[in-house]
Design an enzyme around this catalytic site. Structure first.
Site, PDB file in Angstrom:
ATOM      1  N   ASN A 153     -25.300   0.581  65.512  1.00 47.27           N
ATOM      2  CA  ASN A 153     -24.680  -0.699  64.672  1.00 47.27           C
ATOM      3  C   ASN A 153     -23.690  -1.427  65.324  1.00 47.27           C
ATOM      4  OD1 ASN A 153     -23.646   2.017  63.991  1.00 47.27           O
ATOM      5  ND2 ASN A 153     -22.266   0.799  62.780  1.00 47.27           N
ATOM      6  N   CYS A 327     -17.431  -1.737  59.318  1.00 47.66           N
ATOM      7  CA  CYS A 327     -16.822  -0.664  58.641  1.00 47.66           C
ATOM      8  C   CYS A 327     -15.277  -0.293  59.468  1.00 47.66           C
ATOM      9  CB  CYS A 327     -17.502   0.654  58.757  1.00 47.66           C
ATOM     10  SG  CYS A 327     -19.155   0.533  58.239  1.00 47.66           S
TER      11      CYS A 327
END
Ligand SMILES: *Cc1c(COP(=O)(O)O)cnc(C)c1O
Length: 390
Positions: A153, A327
């Site tokens: 990611n 994140c």
């Protein structure tokens, strides 16, 4: 002059496709029946859910019975990893993963590590790939599960899943893969690959947030981690997120079709963006693998600057991007993925992630190719890290 804002954070999330929203609308309004009930309205909803399950299965070359709907990628990772770990006959086996996983995998395996399981976090090479001989050496007689992200990611590196799975199955080890970023970006055929468990999420593929699925291979038994009324073949209790399920089905169908229509266009834009950025000035480098990378991911680093400063300047110029991953962007710690590929914390902090989507245009690429070098030059000129704006 005010220009439209440019969104280039599609690995963070994607907008819902209008056709997905249209498919969902009846289930947010008039078709509200609980699919577990027995009356006509409920049976209609159940039938619609069956159709969505078929759409998800078709996109993976699976059967509807292999698909468990969850609340998203995070829950699918938790269910796949804990559900298979807790189903082992011999207790407390060994689990292998990598040092570049999404926190939904890393934290889950760390949790199992603090509850009696042995865990190994494999290193990766400079491109972010797991070396097959390193993996082979790590497999023990008591290894039960290997969990490896299909497409990273952050840096977009794609792993050699076919070989990883072949090697694991030779030694009777299960393989879970987090394919949240890889789905609808590269073709994935679960039968051909022999995948045991695969996680996917709606909001990374133009579907809604709060819905995902876990693929479980035929004949593989896992234990539920959420207990209750026995929904989803007793593996995921809780009244189904019907609009989400319908939206995920449509998004998976469109995502599969887009592999041959939208993805080549996105990749061409990404290639031009990457080439332009790398050639725009000295001491600019690619993070991740030059070829084995997700087609929408551009990840570059610029010496002598802070990625956060670059990001804020881009934001002021109307461009939404990311430094490491969404994140970890709120914390100032360097990304664990960038450290794992061998970067120093300073190098890691100078990185920028641009992830493209089907709504991006060539004009937007032009604007980004103008904005980024301008800002980098400005930041370098003021940089206490050296360089002096050459
Ligand atoms: C976004 C993401 C997740 C989490 O999915 P959610 O649906 O947001 O819970 C897990 N793994 C990867 C690789 C992701 O990119």
């Amino acid at each position: 002059m005010t220009a439209e804002r440019i969104y280039m954070d599609h690995s963070g999330t994607t907008p819902i496709d209008p056709a997905v929203l249209e498919a969902m609308m009846p289930y947010l309004t008039k078709n509200y029946a609980n699919p577990s009930s027995l009356y006509t309205e409920a049976r209609e909803v159940r039938t619609a859910m069956d159709g969505a399950r078929q759409q998800v299965a078709d996109a993976l070359n699976a059967q509807p019975g292999n698909i468990i709907f969850t609340s998203g990628g995070t829950e699918s990772d938790n269910l796949g990893i804990m559900g298979s770990a807790f189903n082992q006959k011999e207790k407390n086996g060994h689990i292998i993963t990598t040092s570049t996983e999404h926190p939904a995998v890393t934290r889950t395996i760390e949790f199992l590590g603090s509850h009696g399981f042995d865990t190994t976090f494999l290193p990766v090479n400079e491109f972010g790939q797991v070396e097959l001989d390193v993996l082979a050496d790590a497999i023990r007689h008591d290894t039960r599960l290997i969990s490896i992200c299909y497409g990273n990611n952050e840096i977009g590196t794609i792993q050699d899943m076919k070989e990883i799975i072949r090697m694991a199955h030779e030694r009777d080890v299960l393989v879970h893969t987090d394919a949240v970023q890889a789905i609808a970006k590269i073709p994935i055929d679960v039968k051909d690959l022999g995948i045991d468990l695969l996680s996917l999420s709606g909001h990374k593929i133009y579907g809604p947030k709060g819905i995902g699925a876990l693929y479980v291979r035929d004949g593989l038994k896992i234990k539920p981690i959420q207990h209750g009324g026995g929904h989803e073949n007793k593996l995921r209790s809780g009244t189904e997120n019907v609009p989400g399920v319908i939206g995920l089905g449509k998004a998976m169908e469109m995502g599969k079709a887009g592999l041959t229509t939208e993805i080549p266009r996105v990749k061409a834009m990404r290639d031009r963006l990457l080439k332009g950025l790398l050639e725009s000035q000295e001491e600019t480098y690619l993070n991740g693998h030059p070829e084995k990378r997700l087609p929408h991911n551009a990840h570059v680093r610029f010496s002598y600057i802070e990625g956060e400063a670059l990001l804020l300047n881009l934001d002021m110029m109307g461009i939404a991007a990311a430094t490491g991953s969404a994140c970890s962007s709120k914390s100032l710690k360097a990304s664990h993925v960038l450290l794992a590929i061998g970067l120093t914390p300073e190098q890691a902090h100078g990185s920028l992630r641009l992830t493209l989507g089907k709504n991006n245009t060539d004009e937007e690429i032009d604007r980004v190719l103008e904005a980024v070098p301008t800002i980098v030059k400005k930041l370098r000129a003021m940089s206490p890290l050296g360089h002096g704006g050459k």
